[in-house]
Design an enzyme around this catalytic site. Structure first.
Site, PDB file in Angstrom:
ATOM      1  N   ASP A   4       4.056  47.094  57.214  1.00 25.37           N
ATOM      2  CA  ASP A   4       3.803  47.529  58.596  1.00 25.37           C
ATOM      3  C   ASP A   4       5.133  47.948  59.229  1.00 25.37           C
ATOM      4  O   ASP A   4       6.111  47.199  59.226  1.00 25.37           O
ATOM      5  CB  ASP A   4       3.181  46.365  59.395  1.00 25.37           C
ATOM      6  CG  ASP A   4       2.704  46.804  60.773  1.00 25.37           C
ATOM      7  OD1 ASP A   4       1.501  46.673  61.044  1.00 25.37           O
ATOM      8  OD2 ASP A   4       3.530  47.273  61.580  1.00 25.37           O
ATOM      9  N   ASP A 102       0.659  53.307  60.762  1.00 25.08           N
ATOM     10  CA  ASP A 102       1.928  52.665  60.385  1.00 25.08           C
ATOM     11  C   ASP A 102       1.781  51.472  59.452  1.00 25.08           C
ATOM     12  O   ASP A 102       2.691  50.681  59.312  1.00 25.08           O
ATOM     13  CB  ASP A 102       2.737  52.285  61.642  1.00 25.08           C
ATOM     14  CG  ASP A 102       2.408  50.896  62.146  1.00 25.08           C
ATOM     15  OD1 ASP A 102       1.232  50.507  62.062  1.00 25.08           O
ATOM     16  OD2 ASP A 102       3.335  50.208  62.603  1.00 25.08           O
ATOM     17  N   GLU A 103       0.627  51.328  58.818  1.00 23.00           N
ATOM     18  CA  GLU A 103       0.489  50.189  57.905  1.00 23.00           C
ATOM     19  C   GLU A 103      -0.343  50.533  56.674  1.00 23.00           C
ATOM     20  O   GLU A 103      -1.225  51.401  56.730  1.00 23.00           O
ATOM     21  CB  GLU A 103      -0.130  48.983  58.622  1.00 23.00           C
ATOM     22  CG  GLU A 103      -1.511  49.275  59.125  1.00 23.00           C
ATOM     23  CD  GLU A 103      -2.175  48.091  59.801  1.00 23.00           C
ATOM     24  OE1 GLU A 103      -2.163  46.989  59.238  1.00 23.00           O
ATOM     25  OE2 GLU A 103      -2.746  48.299  60.877  1.00 23.00           O
TER      26      GLU A 103
END
Ligand code: TTP
Ligand code: MG
Length: 367
Positions: A4, A102-103
């Site tokens: 993340d 974003d992960e």
């Protein structure tokens, strides 16, 4: 492994404006000197010190820190960077699940041990640092633990939780660290004296089921670090749909039904190619003046038959007939999908013969 990115949107901003590094930055709606509407997308770790966090009204963020640097959201730019990171991660595993901008989850189960996975994690951190960003990584026996672990030492963290340490790792954490437990659920738990996962581990399954239904059962397992969800490597469509705008607006049900026939055939082919079945059909109808309606019907058995799509779409069409004004567009969507190999045997008939036997509720039966 769960990766993340740290304070993703603000970190992307710093990447193109290095002079912002170390400053309190808020990405989100325009604060308009405290009169702005909308919310904070994210805050840099420096801005978080003022009590600013994602989802907070921008007007409140402004009150908390007038000297923070407020920037608008440039989603396209963040997406470009996200793609670069996902490419990098893809080179580390055969099975990657992009979970959000974003992960991502990476399947590391082919590696020999946790030590080896940790080496890969450090390599990933190094390569992401070369781009100019930082991330936090969690490694665990399943997706749930990996995700909780990646959050454990943010920013720029690396946390490894082996199977035998799961229960102890979870115990001191607040219940809201469990994905799916938001403010409402944690408030209910708090009222019942449950604040940590250790407290939650002491509640029996029936009680949790009574309080939260099906999610209560999941919660029972999550509190023990049990999660058997798989890594989803490819994007799975949640529905298939087609629509058609008529060359000329029409009152003719015959013309409309002909289009429904064509669309149904295409949708059935598409769903059969993906070895899936549907339960819900939605009809969309738009009239000459752009007034648009949708109507859905859910059957109790899964189907992949062209005939069923046609039949249901035409039943739904009857709700609007006779048409008060000419029809401009017709669309059909199939949703509530399941993969064939996930259907229990007794439910695996190819199609549903008499649709009326499988209508879900009284209202749709009236149709
Ligand atoms: P997160 O990973 O939740 O947050 P983050 O990356 O900003 O910070 P952290 O270091 O704690 O991981 O979300 C990723 C991005 O998604 C975030 O940068 C902005 C966006 N986002 C929103 O737009 N609204 C929200 O409510 C949240 C939670 C995130
Ligand atoms: Mg993040």
């Amino acid at each position: 492994m769960h990766v993340d990115m740290d304070s993703f949107f603000t970190s992307c901003e710093i990447l193109r404006k290095p002079e912002l590094k170390g400053k309190p930055i808020v990405v989100g709606a325009d604060p308009k000197e405290g009169k702005g509407r909308g919310v904070v997308s994210t805050a840099s770790y420096e801005a978080r010190k003022y009590g600013i966090y994602s989802g907070m009204p921008i007007s409140i963020a402004y009150k908390k820190c007038k000297n923070c640097i407020f920037l608008p959201v440039d989603y396209e730019y963040y997406l470009k960077i996200s793609k670069k990171i996902m490419e990098l991660l893809k080179s580390k595993t055969d099975r990657l699940e992009v979970a959000s901008i974003d992960e991502a989850y990476l399947d590391m189960s082919t590696l020999k041990d946790y030590e080896k996975a940790k080496e890969v994690a450090n390599q990933i951190k190094k390569e992401i640092a070369e781009i100019g960003l930082t991330c936090s990584i969690g490694i665990g026996p399943n997706k749930l633990i990996a995700k909780i672990a990646s959050d454990f030492q943010k920013p720029n963290g690396l946390t490894v939780v082996k199977e035998e340490d799961v229960i102890e790792f979870l115990k001191p954490l607040e219940v809201k660290k469990i994905p799916g437990i938001g403010p409402k659920t944690s408030e209910i738990l708090k009222q019942n004296g449950i604040e940590t996962i250790s407290d939650l581990q002491k509640v029996n399954k029936n009680t949790l089921r009574e309080w939260f239904g099906k999610f209560g059962e999941e919660m029972y397992n999550f509190a023990r670090g049990i999660d058997d969800s798989e890594i989803i490597t490819k994007y799975e469509a949640k529905s298939f749909s087609r629509e058609n705008t008529f060359e000329k607006d029409t009152y003719s049900i015959k013309i409309i039904e002909e289009v429904i026939d064509i669309i149904s055939k295409e949708l059935a082919k598409e769903i059969q190619n993906e070895s899936k079945r549907f339960k819900t059909v939605t009809l969309k109808i738009r009239f000459k003046d752009f007034e648009t309606h949708t109507s859905s019907l859910t059957i109790t058995k899964f189907s992949n038959s062209e005939e069923n799509i046609k039949e249901i779409a035409k039943m739904l069409l009857r709700k609007f007939y006779p048409f008060e004004k000419p029809v401009r567009l017709i669309g059909v969507k199939i949703s509530n999908l399941i993969h064939e190999n996930k259907i229990e045997k007794e439910k695996s008939e190819k199609g549903v013969k008499k649709i009326t036997e499988y209508l879900e509720d009284e209202e749709t039966k009236k149709l």
